[in-house]
Design an enzyme around this catalytic site. Structure first.
Site, short mmCIF file in Angstrom:
data_model
loop_
_atom_site.label_atom_id
_atom_site.label_comp_id
_atom_site.label_asym_id
_atom_site.label_seq_id
_atom_site.Cartn_x
_atom_site.Cartn_y
_atom_site.Cartn_z
CG ASP A 88 -21.47 -1.38 -8.56
OD1 ASP A 88 -22.62 -1.43 -8.65
OD2 ASP A 88 -20.74 -0.26 -8.73
CG PHE A 106 -9.49 -3.31 -7.10
CD1 PHE A 106 -8.33 -2.79 -6.60
CD2 PHE A 106 -9.46 -3.82 -8.51
CE1 PHE A 106 -7.15 -2.38 -7.24
CE2 PHE A 106 -8.15 -3.54 -9.27
CZ PHE A 106 -7.17 -2.60 -8.67
CE LYS A 107 -10.98 -4.43 1.80
NZ LYS A 107 -9.69 -3.91 1.52
CB VAL A 108 -15.40 -6.04 -6.83
CG1 VAL A 108 -16.21 -5.64 -7.89
CG2 VAL A 108 -14.03 -6.04 -7.39
CB ALA A 143 -0.05 -1.61 11.00
CG ASP A 201 -1.99 -1.16 1.06
OD1 ASP A 201 -2.52 -1.50 0.05
OD2 ASP A 201 -2.21 -1.85 2.23
CB THR A 212 -20.99 -2.38 -11.99
OG1 THR A 212 -22.02 -1.95 -12.64
CG2 THR A 212 -19.75 -1.58 -11.66
#
Ligand code: 3DU
Length: 211
Positions: free
Chosen positions: A63, A59-61, A172, A9, A67
């Site tokens: 929709d 991308f934690k899709v 973390a 990230d 889509t």
């Protein structure tokens, strides 16, 4: 053996490639999400291709099915090997991600429960259990479950059986790699590695304690 997945990230292309290269001998896959892709573009996928490690698109899709299909087609066309999608959108939408992934000989993982403190606002009362069941029904390759709540991983394992469980939240966010590595198929680690003075050495250390 429990896999070690680097969550890359960082926002800078050079740093991303350098961290990935130094960690490559000690990790099993690289997870890339919006922070890196929005900073560098999808060309980061080809920059990392030489490492020959599986690339997971986080991308934690979430929709509608059409889509989701368009997003997942773009993910696999870009060269990713796996995609992470949300399950709360329902079986039709989640199944679309799985179908596209499998058509591309890739994998799809469904987020069953998240690791941050606020996740408990909505992921309670059996919601995560139902999403894990949905992941099984949709033939997903596995689920994402929180390293910050090992007891929840154990509960979700009862539902998904031998399907893969990948778990972010180690380091973390407070999750204990030793404890979690025993419960899951892979730990996902970001900041503890890429913010370390020597990311490669930290990845090596984590690769030694995993089971
Ligand atoms: O906290 P870290 O820096 O080790 O990064 C964890 C990564 O995993 C990060 O990309 C985050 O977006 C992702 N993730 C979670 O932390 C928790 C989830 O429930 C799902 C994904």
């Amino acid at each position: 053996m429990t896999e070690l997945i680097l969550s890359l990230d960082v926002l800078d292309r050079k740093q991303a490639v350098s961290v990935a290269e130094s960690c490559a001998p000690f990790i099993d896959a690289i997870k890339i999400g919006y922070p890196l892709v929005l900073s560098t573009g999808l060309s980061i996928v080809s920059d990392l291709a030489d490492l020959a490690l599986p690339l997971i698109a986080d991308f934690k899709v979430a929709d509608i099915p059409n889509t989701n299909r368009l997003i997942c087609e773009a993910v696999f066309s870009a060269g990713f090997d796996a995609v992470i999608a949300h399950g709360f959108v329902g079986a039709d939408a989640a199944r679309t991600c799985v179908e596209v992934a499998h058509r591309h000989s890739g994998a799809a993982y469904i987020v069953a429960e998240m690791s941050h403190p606020g996740a408990t606002e909505f992921f309670h009362g059996g919601v995560a259990e139902r999403i894990a069941e949905l992941a099984v029904t949709c033939r997903a390759d596995g689920i994402i479950a929180p390293a910050t709540r090992p007891e929840r991983i154990a509960r979700l394992r009862e539902i998904v059986g031998s399907k893969a469980i990948y778990s972010p939240g180690v380091g973390a966010q407070g999750g204990d790699p030793d404890e979690v590595a025993r419960l899951v198929d892979g730990i996902i680690v970001g900041r503890s590695i890429y913010e370390a003075e020597n990311p490669g050495a930290e990845a090596e250390r984590l690769s030694r304690i995993r089971r």
